[in-house]
Write an enzyme that holds these catalytic residues in place. Sequence first.
Site, mmCIF file in Angstrom:
data_model
loop_
_atom_site.group_PDB
_atom_site.id
_atom_site.type_symbol
_atom_site.label_atom_id
_atom_site.label_comp_id
_atom_site.label_asym_id
_atom_site.label_seq_id
_atom_site.Cartn_x
_atom_site.Cartn_y
_atom_site.Cartn_z
ATOM 1 N N GLY A 36 0.830 -1.204 0.000
ATOM 2 C CA GLY A 36 0.000 0.000 0.000
ATOM 3 C C GLY A 36 0.862 1.251 0.000
ATOM 4 C CG LEU A 73 -10.173 -4.974 2.673
ATOM 5 C CD1 LEU A 73 -11.125 -4.748 3.836
ATOM 6 C CD2 LEU A 73 -10.284 -3.805 1.701
ATOM 7 C CE1 TYR A 145 -4.716 -12.750 -2.151
ATOM 8 C CE2 TYR A 145 -5.724 -13.854 -4.042
ATOM 9 C CZ TYR A 145 -5.689 -12.804 -3.144
ATOM 10 O OH TYR A 145 -6.630 -11.792 -3.233
HETATM 11 P P1 NAD Z 1 -3.314 -3.967 -2.251
HETATM 12 O O1 NAD Z 1 -2.052 -4.728 -2.333
HETATM 13 O O2 NAD Z 1 -3.421 -2.673 -2.970
HETATM 14 O O3 NAD Z 1 -3.729 -3.711 -0.737
HETATM 15 C C1 NAD Z 1 -3.413 -4.574 0.300
HETATM 16 C C2 NAD Z 1 -3.048 -3.722 1.489
HETATM 17 O O4 NAD Z 1 -2.744 -4.588 2.611
HETATM 18 C C3 NAD Z 1 -1.798 -2.883 1.260
HETATM 19 O O5 NAD Z 1 -2.021 -1.556 1.690
HETATM 20 C C4 NAD Z 1 -0.724 -3.561 2.101
HETATM 21 O O6 NAD Z 1 0.286 -2.670 2.522
HETATM 22 C C5 NAD Z 1 -1.547 -4.136 3.226
HETATM 23 N N1 NAD Z 1 -0.931 -5.277 3.890
HETATM 24 C C6 NAD Z 1 -0.465 -6.424 3.318
HETATM 25 N N2 NAD Z 1 0.028 -7.248 4.269
HETATM 26 C C7 NAD Z 1 -0.145 -6.618 5.458
HETATM 27 C C8 NAD Z 1 0.163 -6.952 6.808
HETATM 28 N N3 NAD Z 1 0.742 -8.111 7.122
HETATM 29 N N4 NAD Z 1 -0.139 -6.061 7.777
HETATM 30 C C9 NAD Z 1 -0.732 -4.874 7.472
HETATM 31 N N5 NAD Z 1 -1.046 -4.508 6.220
HETATM 32 C C10 NAD Z 1 -0.760 -5.366 5.216
HETATM 33 O O7 NAD Z 1 -4.454 -4.985 -2.747
HETATM 34 P P2 NAD Z 1 -6.011 -4.729 -3.002
HETATM 35 O O8 NAD Z 1 -6.291 -5.042 -4.406
HETATM 36 O O9 NAD Z 1 -6.413 -3.420 -2.458
HETATM 37 O O10 NAD Z 1 -6.637 -5.903 -2.123
HETATM 38 C C11 NAD Z 1 -7.230 -5.640 -0.870
HETATM 39 C C12 NAD Z 1 -7.898 -6.905 -0.349
HETATM 40 O O11 NAD Z 1 -8.925 -7.324 -1.253
HETATM 41 C C13 NAD Z 1 -6.936 -8.088 -0.205
HETATM 42 O O12 NAD Z 1 -7.281 -8.818 0.961
HETATM 43 C C14 NAD Z 1 -7.222 -8.919 -1.435
HETATM 44 O O13 NAD Z 1 -6.948 -10.284 -1.217
HETATM 45 C C15 NAD Z 1 -8.709 -8.660 -1.643
HETATM 46 N N6 NAD Z 1 -9.061 -8.871 -3.045
HETATM 47 C C16 NAD Z 1 -8.774 -7.909 -3.985
HETATM 48 C C17 NAD Z 1 -9.095 -8.147 -5.316
HETATM 49 C C18 NAD Z 1 -8.824 -7.133 -6.394
HETATM 50 O O14 NAD Z 1 -9.101 -7.414 -7.563
HETATM 51 N N7 NAD Z 1 -8.318 -5.956 -6.083
HETATM 52 C C19 NAD Z 1 -9.700 -9.360 -5.689
HETATM 53 C C20 NAD Z 1 -9.936 -10.309 -4.703
HETATM 54 C C21 NAD Z 1 -9.636 -10.049 -3.386
#
Ligand code: NAD
Length: 323
Positions: A36, A73, A145
């Site tokens: 992030g 998330l 994942y």
């Molecule tokens: P992203 O990588 O932009 O966001 C993930 C966030 O989680 C980041 O800000 C990262 O710094 C934070 N993070 C990761 N590990 C961490 C930890 N151990 N402690 C604290 N923070 C942590 O991804 P996104 O696309 O925004 O996805 C957000 C959520 O939605 C995720 O759980 C993902 O699995 C889920 N998701 C997203 C999609 C998509 O298409 N964007 C699809 C399916 C599921």
Amino acid sequence: MRVVVTGGAGFVGSHLCEKLLALGNSVVCVDNLSTGRVENLRSIEKDAAFEFRKQDVSQHIAINGPVDAVAHLASPASPPDYLRLQIQTLKAGALGTHNALGLAKAKDARFLLASTSEVYGDPLVNPQPESYWGNVNPVGPRSVYDEAKRFAEAMTLAYHHSHRIDVRIARIFNTYGPRMRPEDGRVVSNFIVQALRGNPLTVYGDGSQTRSFCYVSDLVEGLARLLLTKASGENGAKAVSPDGVHAPVNLGNPVETQVSAIARTIIRLTGSSSKITSLPLPIDDPKVRCPAIRRAQELLGWNPAVNLEKGLSLTIGYFSQQS
Ligand code: NAD
Ligand code: UDP
């Protein structure tokens, strides 16, 4: 409500924080900034109802004061990210989910898990209803994942059954929009950045594999509804299972598109002179993916509203301003 959003500095999380604040809630964003960015929080960082905590959710999460809901998330989400951060991804799904549920239990708060269509793996049923158990390779590269999220779903339901926590599980399908990182590695951001730079668009395999792309404002509307809906199915929403909102809910746009078609559409919308090039298909890359969304429609009255051309144009506008 005072809502803790883990992963709130990420692509989806930052839009969710914004939405929850706009609806009058206060938000504590917990994020370790591994994938992030603080600049995703620029529009809300000065809001008195918003707080940012840099913290890894794989460690105990301590929050002072009352918490009404936890939206979990935090997890790497892009394939290149979770392949680079394999153990961190498993820990975010397992230990992170456990800690976030522990926080919800300690505060008597509602819990929302951001799960994924990847729990269906390389699906043998298309579209995928929530009742489909999936086809996941437990030792393939994507398993870090997929299995983390499957474990997270099981842990979430175990907390519901053992501790009566009010839980909700969103199975999110491919989502795109502003605040994806240019180097994120997912298909829409890759293709837009390549098209804007005049570089070849890298289609993996023959491009006949399908995905169903949801614009981020639609997804976040669905997440907010799922989080804010009362467990009893009040507000006119019908409970669709004996367990009401505790059953997983697919959130995605059911318009299924081939990856090669996305490449052509992005070239057209950007007016780019880029060509399309073919690269090897990653191992276990799902051949099809499309959400069955009847449960979200019935439970939440939710439907995606932004079509692909509109959503891509908005996203292209965002990336044009970045470069
Ligand atoms: P992203 O990588 O932009 O966001 C993930 C966030 O989680 C980041 O800000 C990262 O710094 C934070 N993070 C990761 N590990 C961490 C930890 N151990 N402690 C604290 N923070 C942590 O991804 P996104 O696309 O925004 O996805 C957000 C959520 O939605 C995720 O759980 C993902 O699995 C889920 N998701 C997203 C999609 C998509 O298409 N964007 C699809 C399916 C599921
Ligand atoms: N893909 C592609 N070129 C890219 C990035 C991805 O052809 O530069 C393909 C990828 O192989 C998959 C689809 O686009 O079939 C969606 O990939 P993404 O990483 O966005 O998400 P996934 O649904 O695979 O998690």
